[in-house]
Design an enzyme around this catalytic site. Structure first.
Site, PDB file in Angstrom:
ATOM      1  N   HIS A  13      32.093  93.854  90.624  1.00 27.44           N
ATOM      2  CA  HIS A  13      32.911  93.523  89.237  1.00 27.44           C
ATOM      3  C   HIS A  13      32.054  92.098  88.193  1.00 27.44           C
ATOM      4  O   HIS A  13      32.472  91.059  88.640  1.00 27.44           O
ATOM      5  CB  HIS A  13      34.482  92.853  89.450  1.00 27.44           C
ATOM      6  CG  HIS A  13      35.545  92.866  88.101  1.00 27.44           C
ATOM      7  ND1 HIS A  13      36.337  94.131  88.348  1.00 27.44           N
ATOM      8  CD2 HIS A  13      35.307  92.315  87.410  1.00 27.44           C
ATOM      9  CE1 HIS A  13      36.887  93.885  86.874  1.00 27.44           C
ATOM     10  NE2 HIS A  13      35.873  92.898  86.209  1.00 27.44           N
ATOM     11  N   HIS A  15      30.358  91.104  85.036  1.00 30.39           N
ATOM     12  CA  HIS A  15      30.245  90.772  83.567  1.00 30.39           C
ATOM     13  C   HIS A  15      29.042  90.605  83.232  1.00 30.39           C
ATOM     14  O   HIS A  15      28.903  89.193  83.183  1.00 30.39           O
ATOM     15  CB  HIS A  15      31.113  90.389  82.834  1.00 30.39           C
ATOM     16  CG  HIS A  15      32.722  91.107  82.455  1.00 30.39           C
ATOM     17  ND1 HIS A  15      33.297  91.741  81.890  1.00 30.39           N
ATOM     18  CD2 HIS A  15      33.389  90.855  83.862  1.00 30.39           C
ATOM     19  CE1 HIS A  15      34.199  92.677  82.647  1.00 30.39           C
ATOM     20  NE2 HIS A  15      34.944  91.688  83.314  1.00 30.39           N
ATOM     21  N   LYS A  98      36.154 103.046  83.946  1.00 34.32           N
ATOM     22  CA  LYS A  98      37.473 101.445  83.903  1.00 34.32           C
ATOM     23  C   LYS A  98      37.801 101.831  82.919  1.00 34.32           C
ATOM     24  O   LYS A  98      37.921 102.584  81.629  1.00 34.32           O
ATOM     25  CB  LYS A  98      36.124 100.823  83.727  1.00 34.32           C
ATOM     26  CG  LYS A  98      36.781  99.742  83.584  1.00 34.32           C
ATOM     27  CD  LYS A  98      37.171  98.378  84.580  1.00 34.32           C
ATOM     28  CE  LYS A  98      38.415  97.136  84.412  1.00 34.32           C
ATOM     29  NZ  LYS A  98      37.400  95.955  84.147  1.00 34.32           N
ATOM     30  N   HIS A 135      41.664  98.105  85.168  1.00 29.47           N
ATOM     31  CA  HIS A 135      42.686  96.445  84.609  1.00 29.47           C
ATOM     32  C   HIS A 135      43.682  96.909  84.370  1.00 29.47           C
ATOM     33  O   HIS A 135      44.485  97.907  83.862  1.00 29.47           O
ATOM     34  CB  HIS A 135      41.974  96.509  83.598  1.00 29.47           C
ATOM     35  CG  HIS A 135      42.541  95.249  82.794  1.00 29.47           C
ATOM     36  ND1 HIS A 135      41.735  93.843  82.975  1.00 29.47           N
ATOM     37  CD2 HIS A 135      43.361  94.483  82.576  1.00 29.47           C
ATOM     38  CE1 HIS A 135      41.832  92.479  82.635  1.00 29.47           C
ATOM     39  NE2 HIS A 135      43.857  92.944  82.523  1.00 29.47           N
ATOM     40  N   HIS A 173      40.307  93.136  90.077  1.00 30.24           N
ATOM     41  CA  HIS A 173      40.989  91.421  90.222  1.00 30.24           C
ATOM     42  C   HIS A 173      42.367  91.471  90.131  1.00 30.24           C
ATOM     43  O   HIS A 173      43.024  91.356  89.625  1.00 30.24           O
ATOM     44  CB  HIS A 173      40.837  91.081  89.163  1.00 30.24           C
ATOM     45  CG  HIS A 173      40.250  91.389  87.130  1.00 30.24           C
ATOM     46  ND1 HIS A 173      41.704  92.561  87.408  1.00 30.24           N
ATOM     47  CD2 HIS A 173      39.531  92.023  86.476  1.00 30.24           C
ATOM     48  CE1 HIS A 173      41.158  92.582  86.324  1.00 30.24           C
ATOM     49  NE2 HIS A 173      39.992  92.699  86.276  1.00 30.24           N
ATOM     50  N   ASP A 246      34.104  88.679  88.676  1.00 29.97           N
ATOM     51  CA  ASP A 246      34.149  89.007  87.768  1.00 29.97           C
ATOM     52  C   ASP A 246      34.109  87.781  87.340  1.00 29.97           C
ATOM     53  O   ASP A 246      34.783  87.040  85.889  1.00 29.97           O
ATOM     54  CB  ASP A 246      36.391  89.341  87.611  1.00 29.97           C
ATOM     55  CG  ASP A 246      36.794  89.378  86.332  1.00 29.97           C
ATOM     56  OD1 ASP A 246      35.683  89.618  85.601  1.00 29.97           O
ATOM     57  OD2 ASP A 246      37.777  88.899  86.253  1.00 29.97           O
TER      58      ASP A 246
END
Ligand code: DOR
Ligand code: ZN
Length: 344
Positions: A13, A15, A98, A135, A173, A246
């Site tokens: 995970h 970004h 996602k 999420h 997460h 994350d």
């Protein structure tokens, strides 16, 4: 134990952003990880397989010379995602789709407002075995921010799994004892990623003695008991729980603001931060499975060549790193030395 060698890990995970920010942060991940599941919450989001393949090319082009790093791409589910996009995604090697509930977090404005209306897309994911990456927070004003994950699990995730008994799901997460208990009980098609920051600190780090914006992320840091449940899950050897940083960079001025952005940057020292968390509970020997095996098993990804060694020894990470276009970011937990280091 003063040294630990493990296969090059998977960040399940991550970004990476885009443009100058991508070029600034990507070397940190590529140094430690063989591969990563890349989140699609760009502006505009990565909605289609074509968008994802173009983004993948930009990532590969931004890699430092000689780096060996595989980005695994994901799509951003919107209210308009057509069901036939799923088959295209699978054919192109996209590893997941996602789900951001609209308004839940950074760049989620184009996320999902009505999950029931997306049943045809979810049915395709289930039919083709493409994981839904979630999420997991409700966004209603009536639900307290510290309860949003638990309420999501009870009111959205549980019925979704009942309706689609074969759909592979990652609760991204996971931050709460309730989330951990749910994943444990849900069987092998449900997994969860765990961040280093949620393993290392609880909400007191965010709020005691002054408000510390660099500890603000979503889902928000929870209580000490929640952190203990996360650590127990991470170090248990249960293949349902695996590493997903994350790592979510924002410029310093966007974090240190009257309304600061959510996200902690951990890619500069990801393995070191996880090592600190695992070592803190005497379970360093469980880190290789969590970091390099369990996630790849869930996603059906091959084990990479190469290994990485962590050694005990204090070092002070920088408190500012370049973030492109003259901006800088402040890495997570840079106010104190770390006690593990990845050897070059
Ligand atoms: O804290 C977060 N930051 N949580 C997310 O879900 C998104 C991320 C980001 O993209 O900045
Ligand atoms: Zn994220």
């Amino acid at each position: 134990m003063d040294r630990l060698t493990l296969p090059r890990p998977l960040d399940a995970h991550l970004h990476l952003r885009d443009g100058a920010a991508l070029a600034a942060v990507l070397p940190d991940s590529a140094r430690q990880f063989a591969d990563a599941v890349v989140m699609p919450n760009l502006k505009p989001p990565v909605r289609s397989t074509a968008d994802a393949l173009a983004y993948r090319q930009r990532i590969v082009a931004a890699l430092p010379e000689g780096a060996d790093f595989q980005p695994h791409m994901t799509l951003y589910l919107t209210d308009q995602t057509p069901p036939d996009e799923v088959e295209k995604a699978v054919a192109a090697g996209i590893v997941g789709v996602k789900l951001y509930p609209a308004g839940a977090t950074t760049n989620s404005a184009e996320g999902v407002t009505d999950l029931d209306a997306l049943r045809p897309v979810l049915a395709e994911l289930s039919r083709l075995g493409l994981p839904l990456l979630i999420h997991g927070e409700v966004t209603h004003d009536s639900v307290d921010i510290f309860d949003r994950e638990r309420v999501f699990v009870e009111t959205v995730l549980s019925p979704l799994l009942d309706a689609l008994p074969d759909l592979p799901v990652v609760l991204e997460h996971v931050t709460s004892a309730a989330g951990v208990a749910f994943v444990r009980a849900a069987g092998p098609r449900v997994a969860a990623t765990l961040t280093a920051h949620h393993l290392l600190v609880d909400r007191n780090a965010l709020l005691v003695g002054g408000i510390r914006p660099h500890y603000y992320c979503l889902p928000i840091l929870k209580r000490r008991e929640d952190r203990e449940a996360l650590l127990e899950a991470a170090t248990s050897g249960d293949p349902a729980f695996f590493l997903g940083t994350d790592s979510a960079p924002h410029a310093v001025d966007a974090k240190e603001a009257a309304c600061g952005c959510a996200g902690c940057y951990t890619a500069h020292a990801a393995l070191e931060l996880y090592a600190e968390a695992f070592d803190g509970v005497g379970c360093l020997d469980r880190l290789p499975f969590f970091a390099a095996t369990a996630g790849r098993r869930f996603y059906g990804l091959p084990a990479p060549a190469g290994r990485l060694t962590l050694a005990r020894g204090e070092w002070q990470p920088p408190s500012q790193l370049p973030f492109g276009e003259g901006r800088s970011l402040r890495p997570f937990r840079s106010e104190a030395p770390l006690s593990w280091r990845v050897l070059a």
